[in-house]
Design an enzyme around this catalytic site. Structure first.
Site, mmCIF file in Angstrom:
data_model
loop_
_atom_site.group_PDB
_atom_site.id
_atom_site.type_symbol
_atom_site.label_atom_id
_atom_site.label_comp_id
_atom_site.label_asym_id
_atom_site.label_seq_id
_atom_site.Cartn_x
_atom_site.Cartn_y
_atom_site.Cartn_z
ATOM 1 N N SER A 7 0.742 -1.293 0.016
ATOM 2 C CA SER A 7 0.121 -0.180 0.158
ATOM 3 C C SER A 7 0.526 1.298 0.124
ATOM 4 O O SER A 7 1.516 1.098 0.466
ATOM 5 C CB SER A 7 -0.504 -0.092 1.314
ATOM 6 O OG SER A 7 -1.535 1.259 1.571
ATOM 7 N N HIS A 8 0.095 2.144 -0.533
ATOM 8 C CA HIS A 8 1.158 3.881 -0.217
ATOM 9 C C HIS A 8 0.755 4.113 0.529
ATOM 10 O O HIS A 8 1.941 4.923 1.412
ATOM 11 C CB HIS A 8 0.555 4.168 -2.010
ATOM 12 C CG HIS A 8 0.665 4.646 -2.252
ATOM 13 N ND1 HIS A 8 0.395 3.316 -2.852
ATOM 14 C CD2 HIS A 8 1.466 5.503 -3.453
ATOM 15 C CE1 HIS A 8 0.788 3.397 -4.837
ATOM 16 N NE2 HIS A 8 1.485 4.081 -5.280
ATOM 17 N N SER A 9 0.411 3.809 2.398
ATOM 18 C CA SER A 9 0.192 3.924 3.095
ATOM 19 C C SER A 9 -0.175 3.100 4.144
ATOM 20 O O SER A 9 -0.823 1.979 4.315
ATOM 21 C CB SER A 9 -1.526 4.385 2.911
ATOM 22 O OG SER A 9 -1.773 4.736 4.679
#
Length: 130
Positions: A7-9
């Site tokens: 995930s980007h986060s």
């Protein structure tokens, strides 16, 4: 079958992992490869590669991604792997949360890499409202 959440986060990946752990416990090796090394939003191919190696127990690894550019990072990570690990690391075309939960449940039941991938990908058509 091991699972890597890309995930980007980091918070999004940790949230998905929290749901999975509440549902099935720690029956499946799951790695988080989320965010960048300097704590920004993004993905890191080297971290993804590291997590694939960590969760691989010989039965293969499924990689769930949140957004399109995460696919590129995951593909770069897979390219760096040696055979047979390379051919047994598959990116799943599924919604991030739903796919991750179903993949973890199916993997916890001892299903094969292809069976787990197929079940996770089946979540693409799940309706939330009848």
């Amino acid at each position: 079958v091991g699972i890597v959440l890309v995930s980007h986060s980091r918070k999004i990946a940790e949230g998905a992992l929290e749901l999975i752990l509440q549902m099935i416990g720690d029956k499946v090796k799951i790695g988080i490869a989320a965010g960048t090394s300097d704590n920004r939003l993004g993905t890191d191919a080297l971290l993804i590669e590291e997590k694939i190696r960590e969760v691989n127990d010989g039965d293969g690894t499924l990689i769930l991604v949140d957004l399109g550019s995460a696919i590129m990072s995951a593909e770069m990570a897979i390219e760096n792997l040696e055979k047979p690990m390379k051919s047994a690391a598959l990116i799943v075309d599924a919604p991030f949360v739903e796919g991750a939960i179903v993949a973890a449940i199916e993997a916890s039941l001892g299903k094969s890499l292809e069976e787990v991938k197929q079940m996770a990908e089946n979540t693409r058509g799940m309706r939330k409202i009848a």
